[in-house]
Design a protein around this motif. Structure first.
Motif, PDB file in Angstrom:
ATOM      1  N   UNK A 110       2.903   6.035  -2.737  1.00 16.44           N
ATOM      2  CA  UNK A 110       4.049   6.879  -3.083  1.00 16.44           C
ATOM      3  C   UNK A 110       4.244   6.983  -4.597  1.00 16.44           C
ATOM      4  N   UNK A 111       3.977   5.913  -5.329  1.00 15.22           N
ATOM      5  CA  UNK A 111       4.140   5.971  -6.784  1.00 15.22           C
ATOM      6  C   UNK A 111       3.052   6.795  -7.456  1.00 15.22           C
ATOM      7  N   UNK A 112       1.881   6.891  -6.838  1.00 15.69           N
ATOM      8  CA  UNK A 112       0.789   7.666  -7.408  1.00 15.69           C
ATOM      9  C   UNK A 112       0.654   9.064  -6.804  1.00 15.69           C
ATOM     10  N   UNK A 113       1.552   9.428  -5.915  1.00 18.03           N
ATOM     11  CA  UNK A 113       1.507  10.744  -5.286  1.00 18.03           C
ATOM     12  C   UNK A 113       1.621  11.902  -6.290  1.00 18.03           C
ATOM     13  N   UNK A 114       2.506  11.828  -7.297  1.00 16.93           N
ATOM     14  CA  UNK A 114       2.577  12.948  -8.251  1.00 16.93           C
ATOM     15  C   UNK A 114       1.297  13.173  -9.043  1.00 16.93           C
ATOM     16  N   UNK A 115       0.449  12.177  -9.124  1.00 16.94           N
ATOM     17  CA  UNK A 115      -0.798  12.330  -9.873  1.00 16.94           C
ATOM     18  C   UNK A 115      -1.740  13.330  -9.191  1.00 16.94           C
ATOM     19  N   UNK A 116      -1.564  13.587  -7.900  1.00 15.97           N
ATOM     20  CA  UNK A 116      -2.472  14.452  -7.157  1.00 15.97           C
ATOM     21  C   UNK A 116      -2.002  15.881  -7.065  1.00 15.97           C
ATOM     22  N   UNK A 157       0.833  -1.217   0.000  1.00 20.47           N
ATOM     23  CA  UNK A 157       0.000   0.000   0.000  1.00 20.47           C
ATOM     24  C   UNK A 157       0.859   1.254   0.000  1.00 20.47           C
ATOM     25  N   UNK A 158       1.924   1.228   0.763  1.00 20.49           N
ATOM     26  CA  UNK A 158       2.825   2.377   0.834  1.00 20.49           C
ATOM     27  C   UNK A 158       3.459   2.649  -0.535  1.00 20.49           C
ATOM     28  N   UNK A 159       3.880   1.600  -1.210  1.00 19.55           N
ATOM     29  CA  UNK A 159       4.499   1.755  -2.531  1.00 19.55           C
ATOM     30  C   UNK A 159       3.485   2.302  -3.533  1.00 19.55           C
ATOM     31  N   UNK A 160       2.271   1.783  -3.515  1.00 21.67           N
ATOM     32  CA  UNK A 160       1.239   2.250  -4.438  1.00 21.67           C
ATOM     33  C   UNK A 160       0.935   3.737  -4.190  1.00 21.67           C
TER      34      UNK A 160
END
Length: 95
Positions: free
Chosen positions: A88-94, A83-86
């Protein structure tokens, strides 16, 4: 939105700490370094069990029997890491 994701990451950090504390404490109890007759040890142990047992029981119902080895804490810990990896990898999308 970034603040909500950071709070979610903080919650995952706390959950990770609780699971690791439970794992280490179970080892110390099994190797008789800690004794459950000590009141503070018993309170911490039963508190951790009360928090984590609902999660572990759901994971154990999915896992096959492994002959006395409990892989539920490992699966929960890997789930937290995933969950943490998902997140962090999708953080720039927001942004």
């Amino acid at each position: 939105m970034v603040s909500i994701l950071q709070i979610l990451l903080l919650v995952l950090d706390i959950a990770q700490f609780i699971v690791i504390a439970h794992i280490i404490m179970s080892w110390l109890i099994n190797f008789q370094v800690l004794n459950l007759r000590q009141p503070i040890v018993a309170q911490i142990w039963y508190g951790l069990n009360r928090v984590l047992e609902p999660v572990y029981s759901k994971v154990r119902s999915v896992l096959p029997q492994m002959g006395g080895i409990d892989f539920a804490p490992l699966v929960v810990l890997l789930g937290i890491y995933a969950l943490r990896i998902v997140i962090q990898n999708n953080l720039p999308m927001f942004f």
